[in-house]
Design a protein around this motif. Structure first.
Motif, PDB file in Angstrom:
ATOM      1  N   LEU A 188      59.147  88.166 -44.280  1.00 54.74           N
ATOM      2  CA  LEU A 188      59.454  89.542 -44.573  1.00 54.74           C
ATOM      3  C   LEU A 188      60.090  89.857 -46.067  1.00 54.74           C
ATOM      4  N   ALA A 189      60.882  88.864 -46.430  1.00 55.44           N
ATOM      5  CA  ALA A 189      61.174  89.071 -47.859  1.00 55.44           C
ATOM      6  C   ALA A 189      60.191  89.234 -48.966  1.00 55.44           C
ATOM      7  N   ILE A 190      59.148  88.250 -48.710  1.00 56.59           N
ATOM      8  CA  ILE A 190      57.787  88.515 -49.575  1.00 56.59           C
ATOM      9  C   ILE A 190      57.121  89.618 -49.134  1.00 56.59           C
ATOM     10  N   GLU A 191      57.035  90.272 -47.965  1.00 59.34           N
ATOM     11  CA  GLU A 191      56.471  91.327 -47.706  1.00 59.34           C
ATOM     12  C   GLU A 191      57.141  92.554 -48.337  1.00 59.34           C
ATOM     13  N   ARG A 192      58.330  92.581 -48.526  1.00 60.16           N
ATOM     14  CA  ARG A 192      59.018  93.523 -49.179  1.00 60.16           C
ATOM     15  C   ARG A 192      58.789  93.792 -50.620  1.00 60.16           C
ATOM     16  N   LEU A 193      58.194  92.627 -51.269  1.00 62.98           N
ATOM     17  CA  LEU A 193      57.605  92.958 -52.695  1.00 62.98           C
ATOM     18  C   LEU A 193      56.337  93.685 -52.876  1.00 62.98           C
ATOM     19  N   PHE A 194      55.611  93.693 -51.537  1.00 69.58           N
ATOM     20  CA  PHE A 194      53.843  94.298 -51.786  1.00 69.58           C
ATOM     21  C   PHE A 194      54.048  95.492 -50.951  1.00 69.58           C
ATOM     22  N   VAL A 201      58.888  96.711 -42.986  1.00 69.53           N
ATOM     23  CA  VAL A 201      59.675  95.610 -42.821  1.00 69.53           C
ATOM     24  C   VAL A 201      60.988  95.822 -41.949  1.00 69.53           C
ATOM     25  N   ASP A 202      61.746  96.825 -42.237  1.00 67.32           N
ATOM     26  CA  ASP A 202      62.720  97.053 -41.245  1.00 67.32           C
ATOM     27  C   ASP A 202      62.387  97.139 -39.836  1.00 67.32           C
ATOM     28  N   ASP A 203      61.264  97.790 -39.333  1.00 72.61           N
ATOM     29  CA  ASP A 203      61.005  97.735 -38.239  1.00 72.61           C
ATOM     30  C   ASP A 203      60.703  96.148 -37.508  1.00 72.61           C
ATOM     31  N   ALA A 204      60.086  95.506 -38.462  1.00 72.89           N
ATOM     32  CA  ALA A 204      59.647  94.066 -38.117  1.00 72.89           C
ATOM     33  C   ALA A 204      60.846  93.105 -37.985  1.00 72.89           C
TER      34      ALA A 204
END
Length: 223
Positions: A188-194, A201-204
């Motif tokens: 999720l931290a990587i997902e926040r970059l893109f 991301v917060d929902d996940a």
């Protein structure tokens, strides 16, 4: 472990590097070292592992190349120091968060949010860059795993100790849950970059906390 005993992972305080005595050369050297570490974190976060050269780090820190080489003779020496600094600071931050939460179920539930708070920081992304970059750097790959083994051992032992506070003795299950959550949060931290919509991301992450509540319920029913 008795309920009132101090915890190594949460209640205790990790040893931080001692500040050199006096106000002379030793403290200036320590300050230069910290500037280089912080500059490396900034470069890793902004431009990634491949672009984080010693030249870029020295320029960002405002330190001469000679002064940098005096502190860190090789790039690997600097990157390892960066990784050690990050995991130590993250450990301190998580302890501070969790010490403010009452022991028992509430603290067990709070561990996930405490880890996520640190995982969203630029330093965590810098650490992920180092993890990935170490695969193609022989010198770094020989030294970096030891840093992560220590960090992940502390991340795993905390939930186990807190779980025992509330009567859960299923260490293997707690350890598996911790590894799953850590892997998910790294993703999720990587997902926040893109991801332009951070709400997704917060929902996940909210779903991850729901899974933990279900896990907690299952453990309660089995105890």
């Amino acid at each position: 472990m008795p309920h009132g005993a101090d915890r190594l992972t949460i209640e205790g305080e990790p040893a931080a590097p001692a500040l050199p005595p006096g106000n002379g050369h030793a403290q200036r050297s320590a300050a230069t070292r910290l500037r280089l570490i912080e500059a490396a974190i900034d470069c890793l976060y902004r431009t990634g592992y491949g672009a984080t050269t010693t030249v870029a780090i020295a320029q960002t820190a405002g330190v001469s190349r000679g002064a940098m080489l005096h502190q860190f003779p090789t790039r690997a020496d600097l990157i390892i120091a960066v990784a050690e600094h990050i995991v130590r600071e993250q450990d301190l931050r998580r302890r501070q968060i969790l010490r403010a939460v009452p022991r028992g179920v509430e603290r067990f539930r709070a561990i996930t949010a405490a880890v996520w708070d640190t995982m969203k920081e630029p330093a965590s992304m810098a650490l992920l860059e180092i993890m990935l970059g170490s695969r193609s750097d022989p010198e770094l790959s020989a030294r970096f795993p030891a840093v992560m083994r220590g960090a992940e051992a502390r991340l795993a032992s905390g939930p186990i100790e807190v779980a025992r506070d509330i009567g859960f003795e299923q260490d293997d299950l707690i350890h598996a849950m911790s590894r799953l959550h850590l892997a998910a949060m790294r993703g999720l931290a990587i997902e926040r970059l893109f991801q332009t919509d951070e709400g997704r991301v917060d929902d996940a992450f909210e779903l991850l906390t729901w899974y933990k509540d279900q896990f907690l319920l299952r453990l309660s029913e089995a105890t």
